[in-house]
Design a protein around this motif. Structure first.
Motif, PDB file in Angstrom:
ATOM      1  N   VAL A  79      -7.554   2.169  -2.205  1.00  0.00           N
ATOM      2  CA  VAL A  79      -8.289   2.292  -1.081  1.00  0.00           C
ATOM      3  C   VAL A  79      -8.665   0.873  -0.806  1.00  0.00           C
ATOM      4  O   VAL A  79      -8.994   0.447   0.492  1.00  0.00           O
ATOM      5  CB  VAL A  79      -9.634   3.054  -1.365  1.00  0.00           C
ATOM      6  CG1 VAL A  79     -10.880   2.898  -0.509  1.00  0.00           C
ATOM      7  CG2 VAL A  79      -9.467   4.417  -1.757  1.00  0.00           C
ATOM      8  N   TYR A  80      -8.846  -0.135  -1.645  1.00  0.00           N
ATOM      9  CA  TYR A  80      -9.162  -1.602  -1.438  1.00  0.00           C
ATOM     10  C   TYR A  80      -8.205  -2.055  -0.493  1.00  0.00           C
ATOM     11  O   TYR A  80      -8.371  -2.849   0.483  1.00  0.00           O
ATOM     12  CB  TYR A  80      -9.271  -2.305  -2.730  1.00  0.00           C
ATOM     13  CG  TYR A  80      -9.472  -3.876  -2.558  1.00  0.00           C
ATOM     14  CD1 TYR A  80     -10.963  -4.185  -2.215  1.00  0.00           C
ATOM     15  CD2 TYR A  80      -8.361  -4.606  -2.802  1.00  0.00           C
ATOM     16  CE1 TYR A  80     -10.999  -5.785  -2.092  1.00  0.00           C
ATOM     17  CE2 TYR A  80      -8.536  -6.070  -2.656  1.00  0.00           C
ATOM     18  CZ  TYR A  80      -9.684  -6.474  -2.200  1.00  0.00           C
ATOM     19  OH  TYR A  80     -10.118  -7.810  -1.997  1.00  0.00           O
ATOM     20  N   LEU A  81      -6.907  -1.609  -0.984  1.00  0.00           N
ATOM     21  CA  LEU A  81      -5.745  -2.418  -0.150  1.00  0.00           C
ATOM     22  C   LEU A  81      -5.643  -1.962   1.355  1.00  0.00           C
ATOM     23  O   LEU A  81      -5.378  -2.792   2.291  1.00  0.00           O
ATOM     24  CB  LEU A  81      -4.344  -1.980  -0.552  1.00  0.00           C
ATOM     25  CG  LEU A  81      -4.056  -2.695  -1.898  1.00  0.00           C
ATOM     26  CD1 LEU A  81      -2.737  -2.405  -2.461  1.00  0.00           C
ATOM     27  CD2 LEU A  81      -4.017  -4.357  -1.815  1.00  0.00           C
ATOM     28  N   PHE A 111      -7.575   7.884   3.515  1.00  0.00           N
ATOM     29  CA  PHE A 111      -8.852   7.946   3.245  1.00  0.00           C
ATOM     30  C   PHE A 111      -9.183   9.277   2.840  1.00  0.00           C
ATOM     31  O   PHE A 111      -9.659   9.697   1.807  1.00  0.00           O
ATOM     32  CB  PHE A 111      -9.844   7.246   4.080  1.00  0.00           C
ATOM     33  CG  PHE A 111      -9.661   5.702   4.106  1.00  0.00           C
ATOM     34  CD1 PHE A 111      -9.812   5.002   2.696  1.00  0.00           C
ATOM     35  CD2 PHE A 111      -9.688   5.000   5.236  1.00  0.00           C
ATOM     36  CE1 PHE A 111      -9.749   3.670   2.968  1.00  0.00           C
ATOM     37  CE2 PHE A 111      -9.629   3.660   5.379  1.00  0.00           C
ATOM     38  CZ  PHE A 111      -9.740   2.950   4.187  1.00  0.00           C
ATOM     39  N   CYS A 120      -8.325  -4.835   8.149  1.00  0.00           N
ATOM     40  CA  CYS A 120      -9.073  -6.262   8.528  1.00  0.00           C
ATOM     41  C   CYS A 120      -7.912  -7.173   9.100  1.00  0.00           C
ATOM     42  O   CYS A 120      -8.414  -7.896  10.111  1.00  0.00           O
ATOM     43  CB  CYS A 120      -9.794  -6.820   7.249  1.00  0.00           C
ATOM     44  SG  CYS A 120     -11.458  -5.892   6.563  1.00  0.00           S
ATOM     45  N   GLU A 180      -4.419   5.275   8.280  1.00  0.00           N
ATOM     46  CA  GLU A 180      -5.485   5.138   7.161  1.00  0.00           C
ATOM     47  C   GLU A 180      -6.636   6.079   7.170  1.00  0.00           C
ATOM     48  O   GLU A 180      -7.025   6.456   6.028  1.00  0.00           O
ATOM     49  CB  GLU A 180      -5.882   3.757   7.510  1.00  0.00           C
ATOM     50  CG  GLU A 180      -4.920   2.593   7.143  1.00  0.00           C
ATOM     51  CD  GLU A 180      -5.614   1.180   7.189  1.00  0.00           C
ATOM     52  OE1 GLU A 180      -6.592   1.019   7.358  1.00  0.00           O
ATOM     53  OE2 GLU A 180      -5.137   0.451   6.326  1.00  0.00           O
ATOM     54  N   GLN A 190      -6.188   4.786  -7.580  1.00  0.00           N
ATOM     55  CA  GLN A 190      -6.737   5.340  -6.205  1.00  0.00           C
ATOM     56  C   GLN A 190      -7.781   4.208  -5.860  1.00  0.00           C
ATOM     57  O   GLN A 190      -7.742   3.926  -4.464  1.00  0.00           O
ATOM     58  CB  GLN A 190      -7.661   6.444  -6.753  1.00  0.00           C
ATOM     59  CG  GLN A 190      -6.538   7.534  -6.875  1.00  0.00           C
ATOM     60  CD  GLN A 190      -7.274   8.990  -7.493  1.00  0.00           C
ATOM     61  OE1 GLN A 190      -8.560   8.904  -7.698  1.00  0.00           O
ATOM     62  NE2 GLN A 190      -6.651  10.001  -7.650  1.00  0.00           N
ATOM     63  N   GLY A 191      -8.872   3.489  -6.610  1.00  0.00           N
ATOM     64  CA  GLY A 191      -9.574   2.605  -6.207  1.00  0.00           C
ATOM     65  C   GLY A 191      -8.797   1.394  -5.396  1.00  0.00           C
ATOM     66  O   GLY A 191      -9.271   0.884  -4.537  1.00  0.00           O
ATOM     67  N   LEU A 192      -7.739   0.918  -6.081  1.00  0.00           N
ATOM     68  CA  LEU A 192      -6.948  -0.146  -5.768  1.00  0.00           C
ATOM     69  C   LEU A 192      -6.273   0.212  -4.354  1.00  0.00           C
ATOM     70  O   LEU A 192      -6.310  -0.693  -3.727  1.00  0.00           O
ATOM     71  CB  LEU A 192      -6.101  -0.690  -6.688  1.00  0.00           C
ATOM     72  CG  LEU A 192      -5.255  -1.794  -6.499  1.00  0.00           C
ATOM     73  CD1 LEU A 192      -5.893  -3.106  -6.335  1.00  0.00           C
ATOM     74  CD2 LEU A 192      -3.879  -2.015  -7.703  1.00  0.00           C
ATOM     75  N   VAL A 250      -8.420  -0.952   3.197  1.00  0.00           N
ATOM     76  CA  VAL A 250      -9.564  -1.749   4.025  1.00  0.00           C
ATOM     77  C   VAL A 250      -9.077  -3.215   4.065  1.00  0.00           C
ATOM     78  O   VAL A 250      -9.155  -3.517   5.286  1.00  0.00           O
ATOM     79  CB  VAL A 250     -10.808  -1.828   3.040  1.00  0.00           C
ATOM     80  CG1 VAL A 250     -11.742  -2.668   3.575  1.00  0.00           C
ATOM     81  CG2 VAL A 250     -11.218  -0.426   2.759  1.00  0.00           C
ATOM     82  N   LEU A 251      -8.230  -3.652   3.281  1.00  0.00           N
ATOM     83  CA  LEU A 251      -7.840  -5.191   3.654  1.00  0.00           C
ATOM     84  C   LEU A 251      -6.879  -5.168   4.588  1.00  0.00           C
ATOM     85  O   LEU A 251      -6.642  -6.015   5.410  1.00  0.00           O
ATOM     86  CB  LEU A 251      -7.202  -5.752   2.126  1.00  0.00           C
ATOM     87  CG  LEU A 251      -6.727  -7.262   2.341  1.00  0.00           C
ATOM     88  CD1 LEU A 251      -7.914  -8.203   2.716  1.00  0.00           C
ATOM     89  CD2 LEU A 251      -5.934  -7.497   0.828  1.00  0.00           C
ATOM     90  N   SER A 308       0.872  -1.003  -0.178  1.00  0.00           N
ATOM     91  CA  SER A 308       0.000  -0.041   0.105  1.00  0.00           C
ATOM     92  C   SER A 308       0.881   1.376   0.049  1.00  0.00           C
ATOM     93  O   SER A 308       0.440   2.198  -0.873  1.00  0.00           O
ATOM     94  CB  SER A 308      -1.039  -0.014   1.099  1.00  0.00           C
ATOM     95  OG  SER A 308      -1.721  -1.007   1.268  1.00  0.00           O
TER      96      SER A 308
END
Length: 247
Positions: free
Chosen positions: A87-89, A226, A95, A222, A83-85, A91-92, A67
């Motif tokens: 944000v996905y990373l 974000f 978790c 994060e 940018q979308g990828l 969130v991952l 990230s």
């Protein structure tokens, strides 16, 4: 958005991603250290579940570094897909880090039962360098600078102590500041004063605390990322679309 403001946001993004790399290294080293402690003292643990926080921490560290690299790339170029990828990373990573932190907290409260076999291993001590139990006990006492389970008197209740005449504890109990120490119980001040159970629990609590507190730190970083990426995505100029002719 003015070019100056956009440049400021990208600078903040770059600096924050460098902080992600630092957190990734800290979390990763914590996981590696926990695995090393388990490998060195695995004979003292009732099961291997204590390694789960380390596994999740290492996985989280890998995604943190990825990230950070992707965020640094975003600070140099504009890409809706990246940018979308990114944000996905993020969130991952949250978790994975939350899972590692929860597992670390659970095991930190169960250390007494985790190292329950410690007493049995000390009872099986033979003093032979060929015996894995004996090697593990000597290595632990020398590394953690401890003697016995709670203190040196625990050795007086072992069969090994009786076979040796009831005069000595293992030489690994000797405090390194006393070169002349031979392990005799007549000179207890030359032995390590603390037991190995307390020392082992302290070393495990230390590394588990790094994993536990890693989650809120990652979450705070994060949140900044974000907000930063949301600003960049919101004010990013839209692509011009045209209706193509039917011909």
């Amino acid at each position: 958005m003015s070019d100056r403001r956009r440049k400021t946001l990208k600078t903040i993004l770059q600096l924050t991603c460098q902080l992600l790399w630092v957190l990734g290294l800290v979390v990763g080293l914590s996981g590696i250290y926990l695995l090393m402690k388990y490998r060195q003292s695995s004979i003292f643990f009732s099961h291997s579940y204590i390694t789960l926080p380390a596994v999740f921490a290492l996985t989280s560290a890998a995604f943190l570094l990825a990230s950070g690299f992707l965020g640094s790339l975003l600070s140099l170029r504009d890409s809706t897909f990246l940018q979308g990828l990114f944000v996905y990373l993020l969130v991952l990573v949250f978790c994975l880090e939350s899972t590692a932190s929860a597992l670390a907290y659970f095991h930190s409260t169960q250390l007494d039962s985790e190292i329950a076999p410690l007493s049995g291993v000390f009872q099986k001590y033979t003093g032979s360098s060929q015996d894995p139990n004996s090697r593990a006990v000597d290595a632990t006492q020398e590394e953690l600078q401890c003697c016995g389970i709670h203190d040196y008197r625990d050795w007086m209740e072992t069969s090994w102590f009786n076979r040796t005449g009831g005069l000595w504890v293992p030489h690994s109990c000797c405090n390194s500041t006393f070169p002349s120490c031979n392990g005799t119980v007549d000179q207890p001040w030359q032995l390590y004063t603390k037991g190995c159970q307390v020392k082992l629990e302290m070393s495990l609590q230390f590394v588990l605390s790094f994993i536990i507190w890693g989650s809120p730190l990652v979450f705070l970083v994060e949140v900044v990322l974000f907000v930063n990426v949301a600003q960049l995505m919101r004010d990013q100029p839209l692509m011009d679309y045209q209706v193509l002719g039917k011909n």
